[in-house]
Design a protein around this motif. Sequence first.
Motif, PDB file in Angstrom:
ATOM      1  N   VAL A  87       0.949  -1.211  -0.133  1.00  0.00           N
ATOM      2  CA  VAL A  87       0.047  -0.071   0.011  1.00  0.00           C
ATOM      3  C   VAL A  87       0.847   1.291  -0.008  1.00  0.00           C
ATOM      4  CG1 VAL A  87      -1.740   1.367   1.198  1.00  0.00           C
ATOM      5  CG2 VAL A  87      -1.817  -1.176   1.321  1.00  0.00           C
ATOM      6  N   VAL A  88       0.875   2.030  -1.178  1.00  0.00           N
ATOM      7  CA  VAL A  88       1.722   3.193  -1.251  1.00  0.00           C
ATOM      8  C   VAL A  88       1.346   4.309  -0.170  1.00  0.00           C
ATOM      9  CG1 VAL A  88       2.579   4.948  -2.801  1.00  0.00           C
ATOM     10  CG2 VAL A  88       2.200   2.650  -3.632  1.00  0.00           C
ATOM     11  N   GLY A  89       2.407   4.791   0.497  1.00  0.00           N
ATOM     12  CA  GLY A  89       2.156   5.815   1.242  1.00  0.00           C
ATOM     13  C   GLY A  89       1.680   5.400   2.691  1.00  0.00           C
ATOM     14  N   TRP A  90       1.937   4.205   3.195  1.00  0.00           N
ATOM     15  CA  TRP A  90       1.606   3.856   4.516  1.00  0.00           C
ATOM     16  C   TRP A  90       2.695   3.569   5.244  1.00  0.00           C
ATOM     17  CZ3 TRP A  90      -3.035   0.137   5.186  1.00  0.00           C
ATOM     18  CH2 TRP A  90      -4.103   0.814   4.679  1.00  0.00           C
ATOM     19  N   PHE A  91       4.037   3.435   4.629  1.00  0.00           N
ATOM     20  CA  PHE A  91       5.405   3.085   5.366  1.00  0.00           C
ATOM     21  C   PHE A  91       6.412   3.527   4.297  1.00  0.00           C
ATOM     22  CE2 PHE A  91       3.786  -0.910   3.297  1.00  0.00           C
ATOM     23  CZ  PHE A  91       5.031  -1.295   2.788  1.00  0.00           C
ATOM     24  N   THR A  92       7.726   3.745   5.167  1.00  0.00           N
ATOM     25  CA  THR A  92       8.816   4.144   4.462  1.00  0.00           C
ATOM     26  C   THR A  92      10.078   3.723   5.115  1.00  0.00           C
ATOM     27  OG1 THR A  92       9.748   6.376   3.525  1.00  0.00           O
ATOM     28  CG2 THR A  92       9.002   6.404   5.780  1.00  0.00           C
ATOM     29  N   GLY A  93      11.192   3.796   4.369  1.00  0.00           N
ATOM     30  CA  GLY A  93      12.373   3.646   5.060  1.00  0.00           C
ATOM     31  C   GLY A  93      12.794   1.914   4.917  1.00  0.00           C
ATOM     32  N   GLU A  94      13.989   1.688   5.167  1.00  0.00           N
ATOM     33  CA  GLU A  94      14.316   0.491   5.280  1.00  0.00           C
ATOM     34  C   GLU A  94      15.075   0.064   6.665  1.00  0.00           C
ATOM     35  OE1 GLU A  94      14.866  -1.565   2.629  1.00  0.00           O
ATOM     36  OE2 GLU A  94      13.651  -0.190   1.317  1.00  0.00           O
ATOM     37  N   ALA A  95      15.097  -1.245   7.026  1.00  0.00           N
ATOM     38  CA  ALA A  95      15.513  -1.657   8.252  1.00  0.00           C
ATOM     39  C   ALA A  95      15.499  -0.927   9.438  1.00  0.00           C
ATOM     40  CB  ALA A  95      17.254  -2.159   8.032  1.00  0.00           C
ATOM     41  N   GLY A  96      16.467  -0.085   9.836  1.00  0.00           N
ATOM     42  CA  GLY A  96      16.637   0.554  11.204  1.00  0.00           C
ATOM     43  C   GLY A  96      15.859   1.795  11.095  1.00  0.00           C
ATOM     44  N   ASP A  97      15.476   2.392  10.091  1.00  0.00           N
ATOM     45  CA  ASP A  97      14.537   3.558   9.960  1.00  0.00           C
ATOM     46  C   ASP A  97      13.434   3.351   9.252  1.00  0.00           C
ATOM     47  OD1 ASP A  97      15.426   3.063   7.420  1.00  0.00           O
ATOM     48  OD2 ASP A  97      16.124   5.350   6.914  1.00  0.00           O
ATOM     49  N   PHE A  98      12.864   2.111   9.340  1.00  0.00           N
ATOM     50  CA  PHE A  98      11.438   1.858   8.859  1.00  0.00           C
ATOM     51  C   PHE A  98      10.375   2.379   9.716  1.00  0.00           C
ATOM     52  CE2 PHE A  98       7.824  -0.931   8.306  1.00  0.00           C
ATOM     53  CZ  PHE A  98       7.796  -0.959   6.889  1.00  0.00           C
ATOM     54  N   ARG A  99       9.497   3.216   9.165  1.00  0.00           N
ATOM     55  CA  ARG A  99       8.350   3.590   9.999  1.00  0.00           C
ATOM     56  C   ARG A  99       7.158   3.587   8.990  1.00  0.00           C
ATOM     57  NH1 ARG A  99      10.894   7.713  13.465  1.00  0.00           N
ATOM     58  NH2 ARG A  99       8.778   7.972  14.245  1.00  0.00           N
ATOM     59  N   LEU A 100       6.103   3.320   9.969  1.00  0.00           N
ATOM     60  CA  LEU A 100       4.743   3.508   9.622  1.00  0.00           C
ATOM     61  C   LEU A 100       4.385   5.017   9.344  1.00  0.00           C
ATOM     62  CD1 LEU A 100       2.771   0.927  11.628  1.00  0.00           C
ATOM     63  CD2 LEU A 100       3.533   0.770   9.409  1.00  0.00           C
ATOM     64  N   LEU A 101       3.604   5.376   8.282  1.00  0.00           N
ATOM     65  CA  LEU A 101       3.099   6.795   8.074  1.00  0.00           C
ATOM     66  C   LEU A 101       1.956   6.899   8.395  1.00  0.00           C
ATOM     67  CD1 LEU A 101       5.111   7.231   4.725  1.00  0.00           C
ATOM     68  CD2 LEU A 101       5.881   8.113   7.036  1.00  0.00           C
ATOM     69  N   GLY A 102       1.455   8.013   9.137  1.00  0.00           N
ATOM     70  CA  GLY A 102       0.021   8.375   9.418  1.00  0.00           C
ATOM     71  C   GLY A 102      -0.116   9.966   9.244  1.00  0.00           C
ATOM     72  N   THR A 103      -1.246  10.422   9.414  1.00  0.00           N
ATOM     73  CA  THR A 103      -1.454  11.923   9.711  1.00  0.00           C
ATOM     74  C   THR A 103      -1.990  12.247  10.806  1.00  0.00           C
ATOM     75  OG1 THR A 103      -3.629  11.229   8.464  1.00  0.00           O
ATOM     76  CG2 THR A 103      -2.015  11.926   6.954  1.00  0.00           C
ATOM     77  N   ARG A 104      -1.700  13.505  10.982  1.00  0.00           N
ATOM     78  CA  ARG A 104      -2.200  14.275  12.261  1.00  0.00           C
ATOM     79  C   ARG A 104      -2.923  15.572  11.671  1.00  0.00           C
ATOM     80  NH1 ARG A 104       2.210  14.790  15.277  1.00  0.00           N
ATOM     81  NH2 ARG A 104       1.530  12.986  16.760  1.00  0.00           N
ATOM     82  N   TRP A 151       6.282  -7.938  -2.980  1.00  0.00           N
ATOM     83  CA  TRP A 151       5.321  -6.707  -2.428  1.00  0.00           C
ATOM     84  C   TRP A 151       5.713  -6.648  -0.761  1.00  0.00           C
ATOM     85  CZ3 TRP A 151       3.744  -9.865  -6.245  1.00  0.00           C
ATOM     86  CH2 TRP A 151       2.921  -9.223  -7.455  1.00  0.00           C
ATOM     87  N   THR A 152       6.056  -5.669  -0.339  1.00  0.00           N
ATOM     88  CA  THR A 152       6.415  -5.229   0.935  1.00  0.00           C
ATOM     89  C   THR A 152       5.212  -4.755   1.796  1.00  0.00           C
ATOM     90  OG1 THR A 152       7.116  -3.025   0.439  1.00  0.00           O
ATOM     91  CG2 THR A 152       8.770  -4.903   0.309  1.00  0.00           C
ATOM     92  N   THR A 153       5.391  -4.925   3.078  1.00  0.00           N
ATOM     93  CA  THR A 153       4.475  -4.726   4.278  1.00  0.00           C
ATOM     94  C   THR A 153       5.312  -4.211   5.431  1.00  0.00           C
ATOM     95  OG1 THR A 153       2.165  -5.185   5.139  1.00  0.00           O
ATOM     96  CG2 THR A 153       4.018  -7.077   4.797  1.00  0.00           C
ATOM     97  N   TRP A 154       4.641  -4.026   6.645  1.00  0.00           N
ATOM     98  CA  TRP A 154       5.250  -4.080   7.880  1.00  0.00           C
ATOM     99  C   TRP A 154       4.920  -5.307   8.836  1.00  0.00           C
ATOM    100  CZ3 TRP A 154       0.797  -1.649   6.450  1.00  0.00           C
ATOM    101  CH2 TRP A 154      -0.235  -2.015   7.298  1.00  0.00           C
ATOM    102  N   HIS A 155       5.675  -5.621   9.794  1.00  0.00           N
ATOM    103  CA  HIS A 155       5.688  -6.805  10.586  1.00  0.00           C
ATOM    104  C   HIS A 155       5.894  -6.159  11.792  1.00  0.00           C
ATOM    105  CE1 HIS A 155       6.392 -10.110   7.198  1.00  0.00           C
ATOM    106  NE2 HIS A 155       4.983  -9.773   7.467  1.00  0.00           N
ATOM    107  N   TRP A 156       5.306  -7.021  12.835  1.00  0.00           N
ATOM    108  CA  TRP A 156       5.823  -6.484  14.516  1.00  0.00           C
ATOM    109  C   TRP A 156       6.503  -7.615  14.880  1.00  0.00           C
ATOM    110  CZ3 TRP A 156       4.640  -1.831  15.839  1.00  0.00           C
ATOM    111  CH2 TRP A 156       3.580  -1.067  15.198  1.00  0.00           C
ATOM    112  N   ARG A 157       7.785  -7.036  15.651  1.00  0.00           N
ATOM    113  CA  ARG A 157       8.808  -8.069  16.113  1.00  0.00           C
ATOM    114  C   ARG A 157       9.074  -7.667  17.771  1.00  0.00           C
ATOM    115  NH1 ARG A 157      14.205  -7.293  13.436  1.00  0.00           N
ATOM    116  NH2 ARG A 157      14.490  -5.362  14.449  1.00  0.00           N
ATOM    117  N   PRO A 158       8.844  -8.747  18.757  1.00  0.00           N
ATOM    118  CA  PRO A 158       9.289  -8.418  19.775  1.00  0.00           C
ATOM    119  C   PRO A 158      10.510  -7.821  20.182  1.00  0.00           C
ATOM    120  CG  PRO A 158       8.287 -10.625  19.790  1.00  0.00           C
ATOM    121  CD  PRO A 158       8.481 -10.024  18.229  1.00  0.00           C
ATOM    122  N   THR A 159      10.742  -6.704  20.765  1.00  0.00           N
ATOM    123  CA  THR A 159      12.156  -6.100  21.035  1.00  0.00           C
ATOM    124  C   THR A 159      13.174  -7.249  21.555  1.00  0.00           C
ATOM    125  OG1 THR A 159      11.557  -5.371  22.912  1.00  0.00           O
ATOM    126  CG2 THR A 159      11.115  -3.867  21.209  1.00  0.00           C
TER     127      THR A 159
END
Length: 148
Positions: free
Chosen positions: A9-26, A136-144
């Motif tokens: 989904v274009v515009g929902w996340f950005t970055g790679e590895a250590g700087d990967f972030r979900l994008l929202g709006t405020r 096709w890339t997405t996001w995952h949650w990983r225990p710290t």
Amino acid sequence: MSRTRTPAVVGWFTGEAGDFRLLGTRCAACSAVFFPREDVDCRNPKCPGGDLDEVALSRRGRIWSYTDCRYRPPSPYVSDPELPWEPYALIAVELESERIVVLGQAVPGITVTDLAVGMAVEVVPGVLHEDTETTWTTWHWRPTGVTA
């Protein structure tokens, strides 16, 4: 032959590895934060309305709830019916700063037996689907603290 990496989904996340972030709006008027992003109107019914600015969301949060997905979901979910279905854990995470809850899959290899409500997790890049030409890339949650 190399595969093209394409966001699911274009515009929902950005970055790679250590700087990967979900994008929202405020919302500039009421400070409400949205994910998935909202680009038209503030969803807060008590807000007079304001500009919606893109924001990078917290990389970390705590598990609010989770479940085990053991069946192949129907279309439009992309999966190859010729391959065996691989169950996965679905996690609802309350983001550290924004305090909103975001759903996502656990990283491969993490099951519900590895999870607990309140456990710290971080968002990382993931793969939703691959074929010979495209990943096709997405996001995952990983225990710290988990590197897998």
